[in-house]
Design a protein around this motif. Structure first.
Motif, PDB file in Angstrom:
ATOM      1  N   GLY A  84      -0.331   3.165  30.908  1.00 40.35           N
ATOM      2  CA  GLY A  84      -1.009   4.365  30.413  1.00 40.35           C
ATOM      3  C   GLY A  84      -2.416   4.557  30.947  1.00 40.35           C
ATOM      4  O   GLY A  84      -3.372   4.615  30.163  1.00 40.35           O
ATOM      5  N   TYR A  85      -2.556   4.670  32.252  1.00 39.58           N
ATOM      6  CA  TYR A  85      -3.870   4.837  32.874  1.00 39.58           C
ATOM      7  C   TYR A  85      -3.912   6.125  33.689  1.00 39.58           C
ATOM      8  O   TYR A  85      -2.887   6.577  34.211  1.00 39.58           O
ATOM      9  CB  TYR A  85      -4.202   3.647  33.783  1.00 39.58           C
ATOM     10  CG  TYR A  85      -4.382   2.362  33.042  1.00 39.58           C
ATOM     11  CD1 TYR A  85      -5.637   1.958  32.611  1.00 39.58           C
ATOM     12  CD2 TYR A  85      -3.290   1.545  32.740  1.00 39.58           C
ATOM     13  CE1 TYR A  85      -5.808   0.770  31.907  1.00 39.58           C
ATOM     14  CE2 TYR A  85      -3.440   0.354  32.045  1.00 39.58           C
ATOM     15  CZ  TYR A  85      -4.703  -0.023  31.635  1.00 39.58           C
ATOM     16  OH  TYR A  85      -4.862  -1.196  30.930  1.00 39.58           O
ATOM     17  N   ARG A 110       1.849   9.111  26.206  1.00 34.48           N
ATOM     18  CA  ARG A 110       2.100  10.116  25.162  1.00 34.48           C
ATOM     19  C   ARG A 110       3.037   9.574  24.092  1.00 34.48           C
ATOM     20  O   ARG A 110       2.869   9.877  22.900  1.00 34.48           O
ATOM     21  CB  ARG A 110       2.676  11.390  25.782  1.00 34.48           C
ATOM     22  CG  ARG A 110       1.729  12.097  26.735  1.00 34.48           C
ATOM     23  CD  ARG A 110       0.493  12.593  26.001  1.00 34.48           C
ATOM     24  NE  ARG A 110      -0.482  13.171  26.918  1.00 34.48           N
ATOM     25  CZ  ARG A 110      -1.511  12.518  27.434  1.00 34.48           C
ATOM     26  NH1 ARG A 110      -1.696  11.241  27.123  1.00 34.48           N
ATOM     27  NH2 ARG A 110      -2.341  13.107  28.268  1.00 34.48           N
ATOM     28  N   ALA A 111       4.022   8.783  24.486  1.00 38.07           N
ATOM     29  CA  ALA A 111       4.938   8.202  23.495  1.00 38.07           C
ATOM     30  C   ALA A 111       4.193   7.284  22.544  1.00 38.07           C
ATOM     31  O   ALA A 111       4.423   7.306  21.322  1.00 38.07           O
ATOM     32  CB  ALA A 111       6.055   7.447  24.210  1.00 38.07           C
ATOM     33  N   ASP A 112       3.283   6.479  23.084  1.00 39.01           N
ATOM     34  CA  ASP A 112       2.491   5.598  22.231  1.00 39.01           C
ATOM     35  C   ASP A 112       1.585   6.401  21.303  1.00 39.01           C
ATOM     36  O   ASP A 112       1.398   6.030  20.140  1.00 39.01           O
ATOM     37  CB  ASP A 112       1.656   4.656  23.094  1.00 39.01           C
ATOM     38  CG  ASP A 112       0.836   3.692  22.255  1.00 39.01           C
ATOM     39  OD1 ASP A 112       1.427   2.798  21.625  1.00 39.01           O
ATOM     40  OD2 ASP A 112      -0.401   3.836  22.224  1.00 39.01           O
ATOM     41  N   ASP A 113       1.028   7.512  21.804  1.00 43.12           N
ATOM     42  CA  ASP A 113       0.199   8.373  20.950  1.00 43.12           C
ATOM     43  C   ASP A 113       0.998   8.854  19.738  1.00 43.12           C
ATOM     44  O   ASP A 113       0.495   8.867  18.613  1.00 43.12           O
ATOM     45  CB  ASP A 113      -0.299   9.590  21.742  1.00 43.12           C
ATOM     46  CG  ASP A 113      -1.393   9.233  22.733  1.00 43.12           C
ATOM     47  OD1 ASP A 113      -1.971   8.137  22.621  1.00 43.12           O
ATOM     48  OD2 ASP A 113      -1.661  10.057  23.627  1.00 43.12           O
ATOM     49  N   VAL A 114       2.232   9.262  19.977  1.00 43.41           N
ATOM     50  CA  VAL A 114       3.073   9.784  18.890  1.00 43.41           C
ATOM     51  C   VAL A 114       3.405   8.681  17.887  1.00 43.41           C
ATOM     52  O   VAL A 114       3.272   8.854  16.670  1.00 43.41           O
ATOM     53  CB  VAL A 114       4.366  10.408  19.461  1.00 43.41           C
ATOM     54  CG1 VAL A 114       5.334  10.750  18.330  1.00 43.41           C
ATOM     55  CG2 VAL A 114       4.041  11.659  20.277  1.00 43.41           C
ATOM     56  N   LEU A 115       3.842   7.528  18.391  1.00 48.05           N
ATOM     57  CA  LEU A 115       4.271   6.441  17.504  1.00 48.05           C
ATOM     58  C   LEU A 115       3.106   5.792  16.760  1.00 48.05           C
ATOM     59  O   LEU A 115       3.304   5.187  15.707  1.00 48.05           O
ATOM     60  CB  LEU A 115       5.023   5.382  18.317  1.00 48.05           C
ATOM     61  CG  LEU A 115       6.358   5.829  18.920  1.00 48.05           C
ATOM     62  CD1 LEU A 115       6.958   4.719  19.777  1.00 48.05           C
ATOM     63  CD2 LEU A 115       7.342   6.250  17.840  1.00 48.05           C
ATOM     64  N   ASN A 144       4.033   0.370  22.877  1.00 51.11           N
ATOM     65  CA  ASN A 144       2.625   0.001  22.931  1.00 51.11           C
ATOM     66  C   ASN A 144       2.317  -0.850  24.164  1.00 51.11           C
ATOM     67  O   ASN A 144       1.272  -0.678  24.804  1.00 51.11           O
ATOM     68  CB  ASN A 144       2.241  -0.748  21.657  1.00 51.11           C
ATOM     69  CG  ASN A 144       0.765  -1.057  21.589  1.00 51.11           C
ATOM     70  OD1 ASN A 144       0.361  -2.211  21.704  1.00 51.11           O
ATOM     71  ND2 ASN A 144      -0.065  -0.043  21.411  1.00 51.11           N
ATOM     72  N   THR A 145       3.229  -1.750  24.514  1.00 50.27           N
ATOM     73  CA  THR A 145       3.041  -2.569  25.712  1.00 50.27           C
ATOM     74  C   THR A 145       3.122  -1.705  26.963  1.00 50.27           C
ATOM     75  O   THR A 145       2.359  -1.907  27.916  1.00 50.27           O
ATOM     76  CB  THR A 145       4.096  -3.687  25.773  1.00 50.27           C
ATOM     77  OG1 THR A 145       4.071  -4.434  24.554  1.00 50.27           O
ATOM     78  CG2 THR A 145       3.831  -4.633  26.933  1.00 50.27           C
TER      79      THR A 145
END
Length: 325
Positions: A199-200, A218-223, A192-193
């Motif tokens: 993530g821009y 994309r990793a944050d979207d999944v988690l 998330n950090t």
């Protein structure tokens, strides 16, 4: 009672106790100093490595920034998640009470409810001084340009930040802690950090993050996919009001696959209009947020956190039972 059943119950009890210890420490003391804060360490790593992987100025490069961002993300996850795994394994060798205290104290920096609530309420207090002071306080919470926002738009942004970060800073870390223990919470906070810093699309601080930050985003979207929807449900449980059927259609109005869920839930529950000019509008027929709405949003989120903490015990029991099947 079999030994495996006893072990499962001890695991559940330890998980629940650790969570409540973390929340009580958060309530009483807030955030630890930056020197001892793991999220600050994560930010320092991401800041240092980010300067090496994101091109300066607009760039057409794709492959090298993407691979660099992916590898740096994976290394960070391996280090922070690995350390959390080793520490947790050592704690489980201690007596039940010591394990619960240790896990709770280490979980606390990975979630932040008191600071989030206080920062959002401080925006309303600042608006009571002047619009410019309110804008300046909001700038501590959001990355958007606040200079031209009206008082109503400042409140909209504050409520959006509160509901979105209820997921990012509280629900999601707890979700992954219950599921995978301390390593799960640590990996989520890293992801998330990384999304917040990398993530821009396009330029940020003079560097092009379009491809360098794509893996992190994309990793944050999944988690965050399941926790974001869980956050919306918790808000409806906390407010105990109708409107759940409208939630999916409103949530899909935002570009993000996840942040729209808690924000749309809050817009519907308060019957206010929330939005980002030129990007999206949630509950367009709602009224403009008032000072009372900000207070109600903070109180509702507090109840949602309590509902989540109470719900951890039966959830952990289900997981313990599934692990035995």
């Amino acid at each position: 009672m079999s030994a495996s059943t006893i072990d499962a119950l001890l695991t559940v009890g330890t998980t629940g106790a650790a969570l409540w210890i973390a929340l009580l420490v958060d309530h009483a003391f807030g955030e630890p100093s930056a020197r001892w804060h793991p999220v600050v360490w994560i930010g320092n790593y991401l800041g240092a490595i980010g300067r090496r992987i994101a091109p300066i100025g607009s760039s057409t490069a794709r492959v090298a920034p993407f691979i660099g961002g992916m590898l740096a993300w994976c290394v960070g996850v391996a280090v922070f998640g690995g350390v959390a795994f080793i520490v947790q394994r050592a704690l489980w060798a201690l007596p039940f009470w010591a394990t619960a205290i240790g896990l709770g104290l280490l979980l606390k920096p990975l979630l932040a409810w008191r600071m989030l609530r206080d920062e959002v309420l401080a925006v309303e207090d600042a608006l009571g001084v002047s619009l410019d002071v309110g804008r300046a306080q909001l700038a501590r919470l959001v990355s958007r340009d606040v200079r031209a926002l009206s008082a109503s738009e400042v409140r909209e942004s504050a409520i959006e930040s509160l509901s979105e970060n209820l997921n990012d800073s509280v629900v999601a870390p707890i979700f992954w802690f219950v599921l995978l223990g301390l390593p799960g919470a640590a990996v989520y906070r890293f992801a998330n950090t990384a999304d917040a810093m990398w993530g821009y699309i396009g330029l940020r601080n003079g560097r092009d993050w379009t491809w360098a930050g794509k893996w992190a985003a994309r990793a944050d979207d999944v988690l965050s996919w399941v926790p974001a929807r869980l956050t919306a449900l918790l808000l409806f449980l906390a407010f105990w009001r109708p409107g759940l059927r409208r939630l999916p259609s409103e949530a899909r109005r935002t570009p993000s696959p996840n942040s729209g869920w808690p924000m749309a839930a809050m817009a519907l529950l308060l019957d206010v209009r929330l939005g980002k000019p030129g990007v999206y509008t949630l509950n367009a027929a709602g009224q403009s947020p008032s000072a009372q709405d900000v207070a109600h949003a903070a109180a509702g989120c507090t109840r949602a956190v309590v509902v989540l903490a109470i719900g951890v015990l039966p959830s952990a029991l289900v997981l313990a039972w599934l692990n035995r099947v």
